[in-house]
Design a protein around this motif. Structure first.
Motif: not given
Length: 218
Positions: A204-215, A38-46, A185-190
């Protein structure tokens, strides 16, 4: 910081609990390690906004997201593995502080960022096996809803990724996994806002992704 601190404390408590279990999952060349997280995605946008070719004030805002993720790690040697990370996230987008309004709803978009990293595992034969990794991702934007705008378009793009994590053996096959990634990562938006010219945004989205799970190791 609270969004980061809570998963970090929970992860530390989980490692402490798992460390009391006598188990060892040895990683070896040729192994395939499949994880569900399970991941928690936290964009660090500019962002930079333009109306046509003229810069305008304001910024893009992208909300956080919590989703399941599946990944596969193949071990070329006991220490070196390649990981393919598969998951998709849903985000709500706004434009804040622009001439269009204090907060303009730009709807929703799905992100599919398949990512491949090359990892080094420091203690593959031990109960606690930390690792670091680096790689690339290609982010695909799909299923967009323009919200209050008349239309919106996101460009797909390549980015880079850094990764750190730890596997804690629960049995000889099963392990607990904690993982943190930083994606650039970045994107051009219109955006068609019904004005004489399109609103163009470099985000610029530049997310941090925190995950915990089982393998499970095959």
């Amino acid at each position: 910081m609270r969004n980061i601190a809570v998963p970090a404390v929970a992860a530390a408590l989980t490692i402490a609990a798992a460390a009391a279990v006598p188990a060892q999952a040895e990683k070896a060349a040729g192994d395939l390690l499949v994880r569900g997280r399970v991941i928690y995605v936290q964009p660090d946008e500019g962002s930079n906004l333009k109306l046509g070719t003229t810069a305008i004030p304001g910024k893009a805002s992208v909300d956080n997201s919590t989703v399941p993720e599946l990944d596969f790690s193949y071990f070329f040697t006991d220490n070196i593995a390649a990981e393919l990370i598969l998951g998709t996230t849903h985000h709500h987008v706004k434009a804040k502080g622009s001439p269009l309004g204090a907060s303009v709803d730009l709807g929703d978009v799905w992100l599919l960022p398949p990512t491949v990293t090359l990892q080094y595992h420091f203690n593959p034969k031990g109960k606690v096996s930390p690792y670091i990794g680096a790689g690339v991702n290609y982010t695909i934007f799909y299923g967009d809803d323009p919200g209050a705008a008349l239309g919106i378009d996101y460009d797909n793009s390549f980015g880079v990724a850094l990764q750190g994590g730890v596997d804690v053996a629960l049995t000889d096959k099963w392990s607990l996994n904690l993982d943190v990634k930083k994606l650039w990562l970045n994107t051009d938006v219109k955006v068609n806002a019904g004005l004489p010219a399109l609103v163009n945004a470099k985000v610029d989205l530049d997310p941090w992704i925190f995950g915990v799970g089982f393998g499970y190791r095959f």
